[in-house]
Enzyme design. Sequence first.
Site, PDB file in Angstrom:
ATOM      1  N   LYS A 133      35.578 -52.940  79.319  1.00 21.49           N
ATOM      2  CA  LYS A 133      34.842 -51.835  79.947  1.00 21.49           C
ATOM      3  C   LYS A 133      35.368 -50.465  79.532  1.00 21.49           C
ATOM      4  O   LYS A 133      36.473 -50.326  79.014  1.00 21.49           O
ATOM      5  CB  LYS A 133      34.841 -51.992  81.473  1.00 21.49           C
ATOM      6  CG  LYS A 133      33.823 -53.033  81.929  1.00 21.49           C
ATOM      7  CD  LYS A 133      33.666 -53.116  83.425  1.00 21.49           C
ATOM      8  CE  LYS A 133      32.617 -54.199  83.745  1.00 21.49           C
ATOM      9  NZ  LYS A 133      32.540 -54.493  85.175  1.00 21.49           N
ATOM     10  N   ARG A 145      36.550 -62.244  84.987  1.00 23.54           N
ATOM     11  CA  ARG A 145      35.321 -62.323  84.178  1.00 23.54           C
ATOM     12  C   ARG A 145      35.614 -61.661  82.844  1.00 23.54           C
ATOM     13  O   ARG A 145      35.973 -60.483  82.808  1.00 23.54           O
ATOM     14  CB  ARG A 145      34.190 -61.616  84.934  1.00 23.54           C
ATOM     15  CG  ARG A 145      32.830 -61.678  84.260  1.00 23.54           C
ATOM     16  CD  ARG A 145      31.790 -60.974  85.140  1.00 23.54           C
ATOM     17  NE  ARG A 145      30.502 -60.915  84.497  1.00 23.54           N
ATOM     18  CZ  ARG A 145      30.153 -60.011  83.594  1.00 23.54           C
ATOM     19  NH1 ARG A 145      30.991 -59.074  83.228  1.00 23.54           N
ATOM     20  NH2 ARG A 145      28.957 -60.052  83.041  1.00 23.54           N
TER      21      ARG A 145
HETATM   22  C1  YH5 Z   1      31.587 -57.269  87.127  1.00 28.56           C
HETATM   23  O1  YH5 Z   1      32.479 -56.434  86.990  1.00 28.56           O
HETATM   24  N1  YH5 Z   1      30.055 -56.585  85.194  1.00 28.56           N
HETATM   25  S1  YH5 Z   1      27.899 -56.514  83.523  1.00 28.56           S
HETATM   26  C2  YH5 Z   1      30.305 -52.218  80.061  1.00 28.56           C
HETATM   27  C3  YH5 Z   1      31.237 -52.572  79.091  1.00 28.56           C
HETATM   28  C4  YH5 Z   1      31.702 -53.855  79.013  1.00 28.56           C
HETATM   29  C5  YH5 Z   1      31.254 -54.797  79.907  1.00 28.56           C
HETATM   30  C6  YH5 Z   1      31.045 -50.869  77.448  1.00 28.56           C
HETATM   31  N2  YH5 Z   1      28.497 -58.104  85.614  1.00 28.56           N
HETATM   32  C7  YH5 Z   1      30.440 -57.323  86.282  1.00 28.56           C
HETATM   33  O2  YH5 Z   1      30.332 -56.623  81.777  1.00 28.56           O
HETATM   34  N3  YH5 Z   1      29.565 -59.181  87.536  1.00 28.56           N
HETATM   35  C8  YH5 Z   1      28.866 -57.083  84.833  1.00 28.56           C
HETATM   36  O3  YH5 Z   1      31.789 -51.678  78.223  1.00 28.56           O
HETATM   37  C9  YH5 Z   1      29.480 -58.282  86.526  1.00 28.56           C
HETATM   38  N4  YH5 Z   1      31.628 -58.190  88.136  1.00 28.56           N
HETATM   39  C10 YH5 Z   1      30.655 -59.117  88.336  1.00 28.56           C
HETATM   40  N5  YH5 Z   1      30.792 -59.975  89.340  1.00 28.56           N
HETATM   41  C11 YH5 Z   1      28.818 -55.155  82.826  1.00 28.56           C
HETATM   42  C12 YH5 Z   1      29.853 -55.523  81.815  1.00 28.56           C
HETATM   43  C13 YH5 Z   1      30.311 -54.475  80.875  1.00 28.56           C
HETATM   44  C14 YH5 Z   1      29.835 -53.178  80.942  1.00 28.56           C
END
Ligand code: YH5
Length: 289
Positions: free
Chosen positions: A235, A269
Site C-alpha cells: 500500500k 492479507r
Molecule cells: C484491507 O486492507 N484492502 S483492496 C492500494 C495499494 C495496494 C493494495 C497502491 N481489500 C483491504 O489491497 N480487505 C483491500 O497500493 C481489503 N483489508 C481487507 N479486509 C486495496 C489493496 C491495495 C490498495
Amino acid sequence: MFWRRLFFMFVVGADNMQFGNKKIDLSVPQVMGILNVTPDSFSDGGRYLSMDAALAQVEKMVADGATFIDVGGESTRPGAQTVSAQEEVDRVCPVVEAIHREFDVVISVDTSTPEVMAESVRRGAALLNDVRSLRRPGALQVAVETGVPVCLMHMQGEPDTMQQDPHYDDVVAEVRGFLAAQVASCTAAGIAPHNIILDPGFGFGKTLEHNLRLFRYLEHICALGFPVLVGVSRKTMLGAVTGRPVAERAVASAAAAAMAVMKGAVIVRAHDVRENVDAIKMAAAIQGV
Ligand code: YH5
C-alpha cells in the site's frame, strides 16, 4: 463477548474458527493471498479474464503457504470505474468455483455486493470480506443467511473520495468505536460473534500519519476480543515510508506483517505470500506461538 472469547482461548484451548468444512487455528498467524480479478489484472488486453493465469497465481500462493485466497472483482482505487452487480458476479464467481474445485484453501470474497456474496458462497466461498462492513443495502441480510464468517473493515467515506483530506480527532478511538458498533449491529442481525473478524482498514480514508498511528496502537483494536486481519501489503503508506514503487514493496510489506502479528493480528492479507509467510513465522516464533 470479550470474556467469552478469553474463556475459550485459555480454558477450551486452541482458537479455532470454522470456514466451510475447514477449521483454521487462529492462535497461529495466517496469510491471506490476494487475487485481483479486475480486467486490468489477468486480462489478455481485452475485458476477459484469463482463468488459467488466475489459477496459476492461486497455485503459487497456496504452495507458498496461503491459508486463505481473497478474490476481488471491484477496484477500490480512487477514480476506478464502478461495476454493476452482474458484472462483478461474472468476474468473481467462476473464479471462486474453479478455486473451490481445484484447491484445498479457504476462499474469501472481497466484495460489498450482496449478489456476489450469495452466489460466491453457493460456489464455495467461506468468508465474506467487505471493506464497507456489510453497510450496502441487503448485504447484512445476505451475510446472515449464508452463515459464513465475515470480515468487518473500517473505512472513512467511499473509495472515490476517501483520500481527499481524511480527518479524525482520535483515529484509534474512532476506528475502534466504529468496529465495536458494527459488531453490535451485525450480532443483533444474527451474525454469530464467533464468525466475526475485524480490520482497521489501512489506507481507507486515512493519511500516512493516521495509518502509522493506527498501526502503532493496533493492540487497542485487538483488545475488542475478535481476530484481527491487517491489510497493508504494497500500500501507499509503505511507498511513502520507503520511497519504493508498488512492485518493490514486498520487503516493507513483510516487515509490517511481522509487526502486525507482534501486536496481535492473526491474519495478514498479502500479495507476496512467500515473504509474508516467512515474516509472520518469525514473529510467531519469537512470541512463542
Ligand atoms: C484491507 O486492507 N484492502 S483492496 C492500494 C495499494 C495496494 C493494495 C497502491 N481489500 C483491504 O489491497 N480487505 C483491500 O497500493 C481489503 N483489508 C481487507 N479486509 C486495496 C489493496 C491495495 C490498495
